[in-house]
Design a protein around this motif. Structure first.
Motif, mmCIF file in Angstrom:
data_model
loop_
_atom_site.group_PDB
_atom_site.id
_atom_site.type_symbol
_atom_site.label_atom_id
_atom_site.label_comp_id
_atom_site.label_asym_id
_atom_site.label_seq_id
_atom_site.Cartn_x
_atom_site.Cartn_y
_atom_site.Cartn_z
ATOM 1 N N ILE A 291 0.779 -1.191 -0.151
ATOM 2 C CA ILE A 291 0.035 -0.190 -0.125
ATOM 3 C C ILE A 291 0.988 1.332 0.070
ATOM 4 O O ILE A 291 1.797 1.420 0.800
ATOM 5 N N PRO A 292 0.590 2.212 -1.018
ATOM 6 C CA PRO A 292 1.247 3.440 -1.047
ATOM 7 C C PRO A 292 1.297 4.245 0.452
ATOM 8 O O PRO A 292 0.252 4.147 1.163
ATOM 9 N N ASP A 293 2.293 5.118 0.495
ATOM 10 C CA ASP A 293 2.140 5.599 1.834
ATOM 11 C C ASP A 293 1.031 6.805 2.119
ATOM 12 O O ASP A 293 0.517 6.895 2.970
ATOM 13 N N PHE A 294 0.608 7.403 1.051
ATOM 14 C CA PHE A 294 -0.518 8.391 1.044
ATOM 15 C C PHE A 294 -1.771 7.508 1.277
ATOM 16 O O PHE A 294 -2.789 8.213 1.572
ATOM 17 N N LEU A 295 -1.958 6.266 1.163
ATOM 18 C CA LEU A 295 -3.076 5.442 1.448
ATOM 19 C C LEU A 295 -3.128 4.583 2.651
ATOM 20 O O LEU A 295 -4.287 4.200 3.072
ATOM 21 N N LYS A 296 -2.018 4.601 3.461
ATOM 22 C CA LYS A 296 -1.895 4.023 4.755
ATOM 23 C C LYS A 296 -2.962 4.266 5.773
ATOM 24 O O LYS A 296 -3.513 3.522 6.371
#
Length: 79
Positions: free
Chosen positions: A42-47
């Motif tokens: 999962i990308p950092d901006f969606l965590k």
């Protein structure tokens, strides 16, 4: 037009892959492209985003009950 170039474009690749299609053949080329490893983390901006519809609804209910100043702070913290 070169048939390998046409297949490359039809399959969503560029003309650069047409040379690989010509060398490997279309079936081997497709098999190799399907076997390519990819990152599924999962990308950092969606965590910190809601993971389910219920989580999203709870977050919306929580944000609706806030005043305007608290909403700004709430949204800024989420980013």
């Amino acid at each position: 037009m070169n048939p390998n170039s046409l297949w490359s474009l039809r399959l969503g690749f560029s003309n650069q892959q047409a040379q690989k299609i010509e060398k490997m053949g279309i079936s081997k080329f497709l098999q190799a492209s399907f076997e390519t490893e990819y990152e599924n983390s999962i990308p950092d901006f969606l965590k910190d985003s809601p993971k389910s519809l219920a989580d999203l609804r709870a977050l919306r209910k929580k944000s609706i009950a806030l005043t305007e100043d608290k909403k700004r702070n709430f949204l800024d913290r989420k980013r």
